[in-house]
Design an enzyme around this catalytic site. Structure first.
Site, PDB file in Angstrom:
ATOM      1  N   THR A  19     -44.439  -1.107 -11.975  1.00  0.00           N
ATOM      2  CA  THR A  19     -44.694   0.173 -12.640  1.00  0.00           C
ATOM      3  C   THR A  19     -45.960   0.829 -12.121  1.00  0.00           C
ATOM      4  O   THR A  19     -46.056   2.058 -12.067  1.00  0.00           O
ATOM      5  CB  THR A  19     -44.782  -0.066 -14.163  1.00  0.00           C
ATOM      6  OG1 THR A  19     -43.501  -0.465 -14.612  1.00  0.00           O
ATOM      7  CG2 THR A  19     -45.217   1.170 -14.915  1.00  0.00           C
ATOM      8  N   SER A  66     -40.603  -6.194 -10.617  1.00  0.00           N
ATOM      9  CA  SER A  66     -40.959  -7.615 -10.524  1.00  0.00           C
ATOM     10  C   SER A  66     -39.821  -8.544 -10.944  1.00  0.00           C
ATOM     11  O   SER A  66     -39.882  -9.748 -10.682  1.00  0.00           O
ATOM     12  CB  SER A  66     -42.233  -7.908 -11.308  1.00  0.00           C
ATOM     13  OG  SER A  66     -42.028  -7.748 -12.687  1.00  0.00           O
ATOM     14  N   THR A  99     -45.269  -5.792 -14.201  1.00  0.00           N
ATOM     15  CA  THR A  99     -45.741  -6.622 -15.312  1.00  0.00           C
ATOM     16  C   THR A  99     -44.682  -7.576 -15.866  1.00  0.00           C
ATOM     17  O   THR A  99     -45.024  -8.561 -16.519  1.00  0.00           O
ATOM     18  CB  THR A  99     -46.262  -5.750 -16.478  1.00  0.00           C
ATOM     19  OG1 THR A  99     -45.197  -4.949 -16.967  1.00  0.00           O
ATOM     20  CG2 THR A  99     -47.426  -4.889 -16.049  1.00  0.00           C
ATOM     21  N   ASP A 100     -43.397  -7.271 -15.597  1.00  0.00           N
ATOM     22  CA  ASP A 100     -42.360  -8.074 -16.261  1.00  0.00           C
ATOM     23  C   ASP A 100     -42.437  -9.559 -15.908  1.00  0.00           C
ATOM     24  O   ASP A 100     -42.250 -10.412 -16.774  1.00  0.00           O
ATOM     25  CB  ASP A 100     -40.973  -7.529 -15.911  1.00  0.00           C
ATOM     26  CG  ASP A 100     -40.684  -6.223 -16.633  1.00  0.00           C
ATOM     27  OD1 ASP A 100     -41.446  -5.863 -17.554  1.00  0.00           O
ATOM     28  OD2 ASP A 100     -39.699  -5.551 -16.272  1.00  0.00           O
TER      29      ASP A 100
END
Ligand code: ASP
Length: 329
Positions: A19, A66, A99-100
């Site tokens: 992101t 990710s 971030t995932d």
């Protein structure tokens, strides 16, 4: 006599997407943007101030969401970071990441990078195109931390939302908000005043943290995660093994319990020497297991237990050595 300004620390940024590099045609779109759509140069152009802290070299390794990161990418990334530090090519490294699954990459690096120089993983919860995008400040703070001698000897760190977190214990705890990265029990290492890192304590070591030398590892074995719930059958566990899993992690309920079918299957597998690890699906606390069923993951969550098990199997560890990796008590 002429005085010479001290050269700035050398910071290498490896960009992988996420992101922080996300874009959308609408600046209020926080949901359906495309992760990994702008490159490292655009990210750096948004924070020219970063050049005040470091002499920066940027490299675009990937540009993906990710959820697309593979274990081969982890090996590649860790080897690059180790090389930067071993050959004194960088004083600090920043990795930009979605971030995932950021916690998985950061945890992998924490277990496999063996140098004291600052290593910082940075993400963002709002795309680069959004109103109040958080990426530029996170990146500025990440660079400043990577350039700071205060960041040495602290393991891999995660920077988002003004905080410095230890990769070992930190997880993504909220799907949408800026304050998502937390280590609920262990807390954060510090925070930023503007871009200046402030640590609460001098460097400390995680108790019994395993370390893996990956210099001769060229691939990681398949390890699957199975989620236990009321009435869970062992069908998916059996299928996982049939399809090539060399170890399994069960996201177990409470302190390490799984359904009767999963526990019976785990007992059979353990007797055959097949590794089964029980992590708690609660998000916090200690998972423990009688040895006949497998190994309790202790304080390690399922997605991180999978990383440990992949590394342990690739290192040729036996059951006892695998169990020792989870001894965080
Ligand atoms: N889906 C994005 C990713 O992990 C989410 C983010 O970066 O915040 O790549």
């Amino acid at each position: 006599m002429a005085t010479h300004a001290k050269p700035l620390p050398r910071v290498t940024i490896y960009a992988t997407g996420g992101t922080i590099a996300g874009g959308s045609t609408s600046n209020t779109d926080l949901l359906f943007y495309t992760a990994g759509s702008v490159g490292i140069d655009t990210l750096l152009d948004a924070v020219p101030e970063a050049k005040q802290y470091a002499s920066i070299t940027g490299e675009q390794l990937l540009n993906v969401g990710s959820h697309e990161i593979r274990s081969s990418d982890l090996l590649d990334l860790s080897k690059r970071v180790n090389q930067q530090f071993a050959e004194n090519l960088s004083d600090g490294v920043v990795i930009t990441h979605g971030t995932d699954t950021l916690e998985e990459t950061a945890f992998f690096l924490d277990l496999t990078v063996s140098h004291p120089q600052p290593l910082v993983v940075v993400g963002a919860m709002r795309p680069a195109s959004a109103i109040s995008a958080d990426g530029p400040l996170n990146l500025l703070q990440g660079v400043s931390l990577a350039a700071s001698s205060k960041g040495r000897g602290r393991g891999t760190m995660i920077v988002l939302n003004d905080r410095i977190q230890s990769a070992f214990y930190t997880s993504k705890t909220h799907a949408n908000t800026l304050d998502t990265f937390r280590a609920v029990e262990q807390g954060s290492l510090g925070f930023f005043l503007n871009a200046k890192p402030l640590f609460y304590f001098e460097p400390a070591h995680v108790s019994n943290k395993p370390h893996f030398d990956i210099s001769n590892i060229t691939s990681l074995p398949r390890v699957d995660i199975l989620y236990s719930h009321q009435d869970a059958s062992s069908d998916l566990l059996e299928l996982a093994i049939e399809r090539g899993a060399k170890g399994v992690v069960i996201a177990a309920s409470g302190g390490g319990w799984a359904s009767p079918a999963l526990e019976a299957a785990a007992e059979d597998l353990t007797t055959e020497g097949f590794p089964v690890v029980f992590a708690t699906r609660t998000g916090n606390g200690f998972s423990i297991k009688q040895a006949k069923f497998g190994t309790g993951a202790g304080l390690i969550n399922a997605q991180k237990a999978r990383i440990i098990l992949m590394l342990a199997l690739a290192s040729g560890y036996d059951q006892q050595q695998i169990s020792a990796c989870f001894n965080t008590g």
